[in-house]
Design a protein around this motif. Structure first.
Motif, short mmCIF file in Angstrom:
data_model
loop_
_atom_site.label_atom_id
_atom_site.label_comp_id
_atom_site.label_asym_id
_atom_site.label_seq_id
_atom_site.Cartn_x
_atom_site.Cartn_y
_atom_site.Cartn_z
N ARG A 142 -22.38 -18.78 -24.14
CA ARG A 142 -21.08 -18.80 -24.39
C ARG A 142 -20.49 -17.69 -25.04
O ARG A 142 -19.32 -17.04 -24.66
N VAL A 179 -10.22 -19.04 -25.29
CA VAL A 179 -11.97 -19.18 -25.09
C VAL A 179 -12.69 -18.65 -26.12
O VAL A 179 -12.94 -17.46 -26.30
N VAL A 209 -15.06 -23.76 -18.75
CA VAL A 209 -14.64 -23.20 -19.80
C VAL A 209 -13.32 -22.11 -19.23
O VAL A 209 -12.30 -22.24 -20.03
#
Length: 715
Positions: A99, A283, A299
């Protein structure tokens, strides 16, 4: 990692400097042609009464062309500057988690995209303001607002010209290096992608920056600039000079204050920067709905939904504040609906691109399965998927154009002279604005792709753990999908606004000749032939771009084979490959090969117009040159849209079919299916990263060059 990143940066900086020095020389030469063309053109009655001279228009258009070219080049530099600094940061972040790596890559892409969009708004606003101030536009004895777009057309042409050569040169560079590295390294030597033993690996990584980031930066600037000018430029029926689209509507509907209609496109793009920034910042490194285990593309789509929702609110406020008309109080809401049609079209394009290029869906898996039976079946399946992928976007575009036109036509505005409903063309333009109201976020996802790809190369060359490479591979796969999304999105927006350019060109011809010119009759043999030449130009341009990659790749293959043969220690890591030799070979070849297709794109419409103008003079056919160019533009646009959709989607699907097999499907890496998939990916490389994006620029440049060079086609 830093050592590898520095080598990539040096290679990218060197190629950028040499490439743009050559482009600058070509731009100066073309600027001289524009100046001479406008010095010899006739002026309309309104322009003469406003005190303009031929020299005035020549100087203004030439300066605008050079400014557009300079801004496009600067945008290309921004794209490269960001990518060569972000790649190592993304690689480092991948060591800590997927991520965080995604967030760094996305924000780096967002920086480049928002700077590009903001630069477009500032550039057009600057020209608009300076022109209005110097020539007292709107004041007694001052110039007419109608003459403003003439300057903007030169600006758009300059942006298109630089973007075309930047995309060609960068695209040839990146794919020649990529294809050459893959054919010898992965297929013949059996070493992994981005293996440090491959002499072409640094050239391949440099190519990601100069081809995908630098070239795409210039392309993205040109895309937004051209779309703004397409919506700004319009010549209304029965008028005698170029008019602002909103101003034309306001004049026909007898609206006292046209300021809101004129400035609306710039306001929408300014809002785009704000809402897209909010989407990017939504995000997070470990949050944002779904947690760290959520698929990266989901995402990214989550951030897109945030930007989209905010854009709807901003669009509603902007239309109410700027497009409200007392004589038709509901018109603003009709135009808001047009904008939402465009927004829905954009969202549809995101899903269509994902469906055809993400290996979570059947099309890519069909290509992967076809790879199990050989190289030929892989190619056949990929071509089939690419051809099929043109249907859904065309249907979406068709519905959007017709719907937006009729919603705009029913807005309640009527022509003050004929009492006929008006607003259809403006409704379609507003739909295009709606489609581009989140353009910065979509462009962010485009730049995200090559940054992630570059990071994967740095990870591989610096011998990081396999788990880190798995993260960058997944981000690279998502990047293939996002790049296909952006390219389809850009083609869709161009198609949505394309017929406005036909009207703009035809009415500009009418303005300077006084002869009615509102229909292009393809039953006239010369016009039909010119249309065929337009379609041929697209196919010939594609051929030149693909064969340029092939010839350059052959030089790379020869060099890599030579190094492997003369230095066996490379494979055992006892000897370091000569990376710089491959970098210099690819750079020289790319610069040489980009000239031929570039010259074709610039010269084809001019030659068609001049030749058929002479034919018309010899056969006493009025405005034959102008009619032939209109036919060429129409056919080339349609052919180009379909060709670009096919090339972009097929290339992305082939690439992700290879990525899918590398996850372990059908035998995984090193299997016969994987070798066949590598062949398909190799074929698709020049499709999706050289020819496809270049055709996107070609379509818009053909439109702007016909507007700028129109005086050459007139009797």
């Amino acid at each position: 990692m830093r050592e590898i990143s520095d080598a990539i940066r040096e290679g990218a900086d060197g190629f950028f400097a040499v490439q743009y020095a050559l482009i600058a020389k070509l731009a100066v030469a073309l600027a001289l042609v524009i100046y001479l063309t406008y010095s010899a053109r006739a002026l309309t009655k309104e322009q003469t009464e406003a005190g303009f001279t031929r020299q005035t228009f020549a100087v203004l258009t030439t300066i605008a062309f050079l400014l557009g070219a300079a801004c496009s080049a600067a945008s290309g530099y921004v794209g490269m500057w960001v990518s060569v600094r972000a790649n190592v940061r993304v690689a480092g972040a991948a060591r800590r988690g997927a991520r965080e790596a995604l967030q760094v890559a996305l924000r780096a892409g967002g920086f480049a995209a928002i700077v590009v969009v903001a630069s477009t708004v500032l550039g057009v606003s600057f020209l608009f303001t300076i022109f209005a101030y110097v020539y007292d536009v709107g004041r007694p004895n001052g110039a007419s607002m109608h003459d403003m777009p003439l300057m903007l057309v030169g600006y758009g042409f300059g942006a298109s010209f630089v973007a075309l050569f930047a995309q060609l040169g960068g695209g040839i560079y990146t794919k020649a290096a990529d294809v050459g590295a893959d054919l010898v390294g992965k297929v013949e030597a059996g070493i992994p992608e981005d293996d440090p033993r491959n002499p072409a690996v640094i050239a391949d990584l440099v190519g990601d920056n100069v081809g995908d980031c630098s070239a795409r930066g210039a392309d993205l600037f040109e895309s937004i600039a051209a779309e703004v000018i397409r919506r700004v430029l319009y010549t209304g029926p029965r008028t005698t000079a170029a008019m602002i689209l909103g101003g034309a509507l306001a004049k026909k509907a007898n609206i006292p204050d046209a300021t809101g209609f004129i400035l609306f496109p710039l306001v929408v793009h300014a809002l785009d920067c704000v809402v897209s920034a909010a989407g990017i910042m939504s995000v997070g490194s470990s949050s944002s709905g779904g947690g760290a285990s959520q698929h990266p593309y989901e995402v990214l789509k989550g951030g897109y939904r945030v930007a989209l929702a905010l854009s709807v609110v901003g669009f509603l406020i902007a239309t109410r504040a700027m497009l409200y008309v007392e004589s038709a109080p509901g018109a603003w809401f009709s135009f808001f609906v047009c904008g939402m049609i465009g927004t829905a079209c954009a969202y549809a394009f995101v899903f269509i691109a994902q469906y055809y290029t993400d290996y979570a869906y059947p099309p890519v898996r069909v290509i992967a399965e076809a790879s199990t039976t050989g190289h030929g079946t892989n190619i056949i399946a990929g071509v089939g998927v690419g051809l099929e992928s043109t249907a859904a976007p065309v249907l979406v575009i068709s519905v959007a154009i017709v719907s937006a036109y009729w919603v705009g036509q029913s807005a309640g505005l009527v022509d003050a002279q004929t009492s006929a409903p008006t607003g259809g063309l403006f409704g379609t333009a507003v739909a295009t604005m709606g489609m581009l109201s989140t353009a910065a976020y979509v462009l962010t996802m485009d730049v995200f792709g090559p940054i992630a790809d570059n990071a994967g190369g740095i990870v591989e060359m610096s011998d990081q753990p396999e788990s880190v490479r798995d993260i960058t591979d997944q981000l690279d796969s998502v990047g293939n999908t996002t790049k296909a999304t952006t390219k389809g999105y850009a083609i869709g927006s161009a198609a949505l606004a394309s017929f406005l350019l036909f009207s703009a060109y035809m009415d500009e011809v009418q303005a300077f000749t006084g002869v009615p010119f509102q229909v292009v009759d393809i039953a006239i043999p010369e016009v039909f032939v010119a249309g065929l030449v337009g379609s041929m130009t697209v196919y010939l341009f594609t051929a030149y771009a693909c064969t340029a990659v092939g010839r350059s790749a052959q030089e790379v293959v020869t060099e890599v084979r030579r190094q492997f043969a003369e230095n066996p220690g490379i494979m055992t890591r006892e000897v370091k490959p000569d990376y710089s030799r491959c970098v210099s070979i690819v750079a020289a070849s790319a610069l040489r090969e980009m000239i031929k297709p570039g010259v074709l794109a610039v010269s084809a419409p001019v030659l068609v117009g001049v030749v058929f103008r002479c034919v018309g003079a010899a056969t006493s056919q009025e405005l034959l040159g102008a009619k032939a160019v209109a036919g060429m533009l129409m056919f080339a646009t349609v052919s180009g849209i379909l060709m670009a959709l096919f090339l972009n989607t097929a290339g992305g699907a082939w690439d992700n079919a290879k990525k899918y097999i590398e996850t372990g499907a059908h035998g995984g890496k090193g299997s016969d299916a994987h070798k066949a998939a590598v062949t398909g990916d190799t074929v698709g490389d020049p499709f999706k990263d050289t020819a496809g994006p270049s055709i996107h620029v070609l379509i818009k440049m053909l439109a702007t060059i016909t507007l700028v060079m129109a005086p050459m086609f007139l009797d």
